[in-house]
Scaffold this active site. Sequence first.
Site, PDB file in Angstrom:
ATOM      1  N   HIS A 180       4.783  26.714  19.147  1.00 39.77           N
ATOM      2  CA  HIS A 180       3.545  26.913  18.381  1.00 39.77           C
ATOM      3  C   HIS A 180       3.826  27.544  17.000  1.00 39.77           C
ATOM      4  O   HIS A 180       3.142  27.229  16.027  1.00 39.77           O
ATOM      5  CB  HIS A 180       2.567  27.775  19.183  1.00 39.77           C
ATOM      6  CG  HIS A 180       1.200  27.856  18.574  1.00 39.77           C
ATOM      7  ND1 HIS A 180       0.420  26.748  18.320  1.00 39.77           N
ATOM      8  CD2 HIS A 180       0.478  28.935  18.127  1.00 39.77           C
ATOM      9  CE1 HIS A 180      -0.726  27.122  17.761  1.00 39.77           C
ATOM     10  NE2 HIS A 180      -0.710  28.436  17.627  1.00 39.77           N
ATOM     11  N   MET A 225      -4.203  18.773  21.577  1.00 41.87           N
ATOM     12  CA  MET A 225      -4.943  19.397  22.685  1.00 41.87           C
ATOM     13  C   MET A 225      -6.404  19.657  22.315  1.00 41.87           C
ATOM     14  O   MET A 225      -7.045  20.538  22.881  1.00 41.87           O
ATOM     15  CB  MET A 225      -4.282  20.734  23.061  1.00 41.87           C
ATOM     16  CG  MET A 225      -2.798  20.631  23.352  1.00 41.87           C
ATOM     17  SD  MET A 225      -2.070  22.245  23.656  1.00 41.87           S
ATOM     18  CE  MET A 225      -0.309  21.840  23.569  1.00 41.87           C
ATOM     19  N   SER A 226      -6.911  18.925  21.328  1.00 44.16           N
ATOM     20  CA  SER A 226      -8.292  19.205  20.895  1.00 44.16           C
ATOM     21  C   SER A 226      -8.973  17.899  20.490  1.00 44.16           C
ATOM     22  O   SER A 226      -8.639  16.839  20.994  1.00 44.16           O
ATOM     23  CB  SER A 226      -8.261  20.183  19.707  1.00 44.16           C
ATOM     24  OG  SER A 226      -7.624  19.596  18.596  1.00 44.16           O
ATOM     25  N   TYR A 250      -7.603  24.630  27.252  1.00 43.18           N
ATOM     26  CA  TYR A 250      -6.568  25.460  27.892  1.00 43.18           C
ATOM     27  C   TYR A 250      -6.874  26.957  27.766  1.00 43.18           C
ATOM     28  O   TYR A 250      -6.273  27.780  28.452  1.00 43.18           O
ATOM     29  CB  TYR A 250      -5.167  25.141  27.336  1.00 43.18           C
ATOM     30  CG  TYR A 250      -4.979  25.438  25.861  1.00 43.18           C
ATOM     31  CD1 TYR A 250      -4.807  26.736  25.399  1.00 43.18           C
ATOM     32  CD2 TYR A 250      -4.990  24.411  24.930  1.00 43.18           C
ATOM     33  CE1 TYR A 250      -4.659  27.009  24.052  1.00 43.18           C
ATOM     34  CE2 TYR A 250      -4.837  24.664  23.576  1.00 43.18           C
ATOM     35  CZ  TYR A 250      -4.669  25.975  23.141  1.00 43.18           C
ATOM     36  OH  TYR A 250      -4.541  26.238  21.808  1.00 43.18           O
ATOM     37  N   GLU A 251      -7.820  27.319  26.872  1.00 45.58           N
ATOM     38  CA  GLU A 251      -8.211  28.738  26.772  1.00 45.58           C
ATOM     39  C   GLU A 251      -9.102  29.128  27.947  1.00 45.58           C
ATOM     40  O   GLU A 251      -9.442  30.293  28.126  1.00 45.58           O
ATOM     41  CB  GLU A 251      -8.965  28.983  25.461  1.00 45.58           C
ATOM     42  CG  GLU A 251      -8.124  28.790  24.218  1.00 45.58           C
ATOM     43  CD  GLU A 251      -8.958  28.935  22.952  1.00 45.58           C
ATOM     44  OE1 GLU A 251      -9.297  30.059  22.590  1.00 45.58           O
ATOM     45  OE2 GLU A 251      -9.268  27.896  22.319  1.00 45.58           O
ATOM     46  N   ASN A 268       5.167  18.494  14.345  1.00 44.84           N
ATOM     47  CA  ASN A 268       6.439  18.523  15.087  1.00 44.84           C
ATOM     48  C   ASN A 268       6.754  17.141  15.638  1.00 44.84           C
ATOM     49  O   ASN A 268       5.856  16.332  15.850  1.00 44.84           O
ATOM     50  CB  ASN A 268       6.366  19.525  16.248  1.00 44.84           C
ATOM     51  CG  ASN A 268       5.209  19.250  17.179  1.00 44.84           C
ATOM     52  OD1 ASN A 268       4.063  19.618  16.879  1.00 44.84           O
ATOM     53  ND2 ASN A 268       5.484  18.598  18.282  1.00 44.84           N
ATOM     54  N   HIS A 323      -5.991  30.421  14.678  1.00 49.50           N
ATOM     55  CA  HIS A 323      -7.431  30.110  14.661  1.00 49.50           C
ATOM     56  C   HIS A 323      -8.199  31.407  14.487  1.00 49.50           C
ATOM     57  O   HIS A 323      -8.071  32.315  15.306  1.00 49.50           O
ATOM     58  CB  HIS A 323      -7.867  29.446  15.975  1.00 49.50           C
ATOM     59  CG  HIS A 323      -7.389  28.055  16.123  1.00 49.50           C
ATOM     60  ND1 HIS A 323      -8.153  26.961  15.792  1.00 49.50           N
ATOM     61  CD2 HIS A 323      -6.198  27.571  16.543  1.00 49.50           C
ATOM     62  CE1 HIS A 323      -7.464  25.852  16.019  1.00 49.50           C
ATOM     63  NE2 HIS A 323      -6.273  26.199  16.467  1.00 49.50           N
ATOM     64  N   SER A 329      -5.217  24.132  13.976  1.00 44.71           N
ATOM     65  CA  SER A 329      -4.245  25.231  13.998  1.00 44.71           C
ATOM     66  C   SER A 329      -3.601  25.423  12.631  1.00 44.71           C
ATOM     67  O   SER A 329      -3.040  24.481  12.067  1.00 44.71           O
ATOM     68  CB  SER A 329      -3.129  24.939  15.007  1.00 44.71           C
ATOM     69  OG  SER A 329      -3.591  25.128  16.311  1.00 44.71           O
ATOM     70  N   ALA A 381      -3.660  19.909  14.326  1.00 44.40           N
ATOM     71  CA  ALA A 381      -2.202  19.817  14.327  1.00 44.40           C
ATOM     72  C   ALA A 381      -1.815  18.927  15.502  1.00 44.40           C
ATOM     73  O   ALA A 381      -2.461  18.975  16.558  1.00 44.40           O
ATOM     74  CB  ALA A 381      -1.601  21.199  14.498  1.00 44.40           C
ATOM     75  N   HIS A 427     -10.356  25.506  22.766  1.00 42.80           N
ATOM     76  CA  HIS A 427      -9.559  24.498  23.480  1.00 42.80           C
ATOM     77  C   HIS A 427      -9.765  24.670  24.983  1.00 42.80           C
ATOM     78  O   HIS A 427      -9.878  25.804  25.464  1.00 42.80           O
ATOM     79  CB  HIS A 427      -8.071  24.680  23.180  1.00 42.80           C
ATOM     80  CG  HIS A 427      -7.728  24.686  21.722  1.00 42.80           C
ATOM     81  ND1 HIS A 427      -7.845  25.823  20.941  1.00 42.80           N
ATOM     82  CD2 HIS A 427      -7.281  23.706  20.906  1.00 42.80           C
ATOM     83  CE1 HIS A 427      -7.472  25.536  19.696  1.00 42.80           C
ATOM     84  NE2 HIS A 427      -7.134  24.261  19.641  1.00 42.80           N
TER      85      HIS A 427
HETATM   86  O1  LIG Z   1      -6.465  23.157  17.321  1.00 46.89           O
HETATM   87  P1  LIG Z   1      -5.366  22.191  17.143  1.00 46.89           P
HETATM   88  O2  LIG Z   1      -5.562  20.926  17.885  1.00 46.89           O
HETATM   89  O3  LIG Z   1      -5.074  21.937  15.665  1.00 46.89           O
HETATM   90  O4  LIG Z   1      -4.067  22.917  17.719  1.00 46.89           O
HETATM   91  C1  LIG Z   1      -2.931  22.298  18.286  1.00 46.89           C
HETATM   92  C2  LIG Z   1      -3.114  22.128  19.775  1.00 46.89           C
HETATM   93  C3  LIG Z   1      -2.791  23.521  20.296  1.00 46.89           C
HETATM   94  O5  LIG Z   1      -3.909  24.353  20.158  1.00 46.89           O
HETATM   95  C4  LIG Z   1      -1.723  24.001  19.382  1.00 46.89           C
HETATM   96  C5  LIG Z   1      -0.375  23.755  19.951  1.00 46.89           C
HETATM   97  O6  LIG Z   1       0.639  24.204  19.096  1.00 46.89           O
HETATM   98  O7  LIG Z   1      -1.861  23.217  18.162  1.00 46.89           O
HETATM   99  N1  LIG Z   2      -0.094  18.301  23.055  1.00 47.65           N
HETATM  100  C1  LIG Z   2       0.468  18.626  21.890  1.00 47.65           C
HETATM  101  N2  LIG Z   2      -0.246  19.335  21.013  1.00 47.65           N
HETATM  102  C2  LIG Z   2       0.335  19.636  19.854  1.00 47.65           C
HETATM  103  N3  LIG Z   2      -0.163  20.291  18.810  1.00 47.65           N
HETATM  104  C3  LIG Z   2       0.823  20.343  17.866  1.00 47.65           C
HETATM  105  N4  LIG Z   2       1.897  19.710  18.293  1.00 47.65           N
HETATM  106  C4  LIG Z   2       1.627  19.253  19.529  1.00 47.65           C
HETATM  107  C5  LIG Z   2       2.386  18.496  20.485  1.00 47.65           C
HETATM  108  O1  LIG Z   2       3.536  18.130  20.291  1.00 47.65           O
HETATM  109  N5  LIG Z   2       1.739  18.215  21.652  1.00 47.65           N
END
Ligand SMILES: O=P(O)(O)O[C@@H]1C[C@H](O)[C@@H](CO)O1
Ligand SMILES: Nc1nc2[nH]cnc2c(=O)[nH]1
Length: 315
Positions: free
Chosen positions: A285, A247-248, A118-119, A271, A94, A63, A146, A116
């Site tokens: 986000h 989440m990836s 969740y999409e 964060n 993205h 991200s 991220a 992802h």
């Molecule tokens: O694709 P990544 O894993 O970098 O993105 C993170 C996970 C979610 O898609 C998003 C949440 O803010 O960031």
């Molecule tokens: N699950 C999860 N994904 C993230 N992607 C960026 N920050 C976070 C977070 O705090 N939790």
Amino acid sequence: MSHHTRSPIESTPIAESGPSASVGEHPNAITNRFYTYERVQDIVSFIQNIVPTKPEIAIICGSGLGGLAELITDKIVIPYVDIPHFPRSTVVGHRSNLVFGVLNGLYVVCMQGRFHPYEGYTTATCAFPVRVMRMLGAHTLIVTCAAGGVNKGYSVGDIMLIKDHLNFPNLAGNNPLIGHNDERFGPRFPPVGHAYDRQYLSKMKQIASKHSVELREGVYCGLGGPCYETIAEINMLRLLGGDAVGMSTVHEVTLAAHCGFRTLGLALITNKCLWDYDTTYEPVHEDVIRISELKANELQQLIYDFIGSVKQNPT
Ligand SMILES: O=P(O)(O)O[C@@H]1C[C@H](O)[C@@H](CO)O1
Ligand SMILES: Nc1nc2[nH]cnc2c(=O)[nH]1
């Protein structure tokens, strides 16, 4: 004698091709029956008709980290929408391009945007481009993401080398390799204990110290999303040895290990996570993207130098 009324599920006809294609099949098994070796090969041939060079390094941008692709020279950009059977990224931060070219002396292929669960995609769909990039010839995968900082010692903006992961969907029975295994991709029971290449970890530590960047090294927890975590969940992740949460990545690295990639994983801590019930802060986000973009140059420099060092010393 009692009258048995058939429920809607009992009444659903079994697919013509037999029970294996019936309602009981795992979604990843269905995905894997679709993305057969031959179909992946067709996608690879489609790409090779456009791109004459063979990439050595594959990169997946997290991200807000897609700017890395801007550093690539002699670029050929193929939008996902133009590639047969390729999904599209629907997430802010993205893009949806496969970018080919040269980065610090090596041919690369870069996913500017990932998929992802969740999409709405299965973990097998999210990860299948890893196979495409391997079959294009890449031997090294650099995966970026991220993530929230679970480790209380971490600060926003830290870069964490991923030394290992906790793959929660996998622990709950959702592995991208579920279904028929084609040995041409990799073995039925792949080991993943060394999914993150130890030599690459030390290579990256040396590069970071040259730039006076203090890297973290820790365990990435892959969850399904799209919710950020509850306080209890974060406390559980910390108890289990997690340092960052996202989440990836975990399904991608699983397929990478399966097909023989050497993988380097980098998580940018975008964060803090919720730690106690008095905290009012909640992750959003927009902050994730903002911090990623703020720190992108530092991360890009490390990746650029890493590629240079793979060129000089491939082992
Ligand atoms: O694709 P990544 O894993 O970098 O993105 C993170 C996970 C979610 O898609 C998003 C949440 O803010 O960031
Ligand atoms: N699950 C999860 N994904 C993230 N992607 C960026 N920050 C976070 C977070 O705090 N939790």
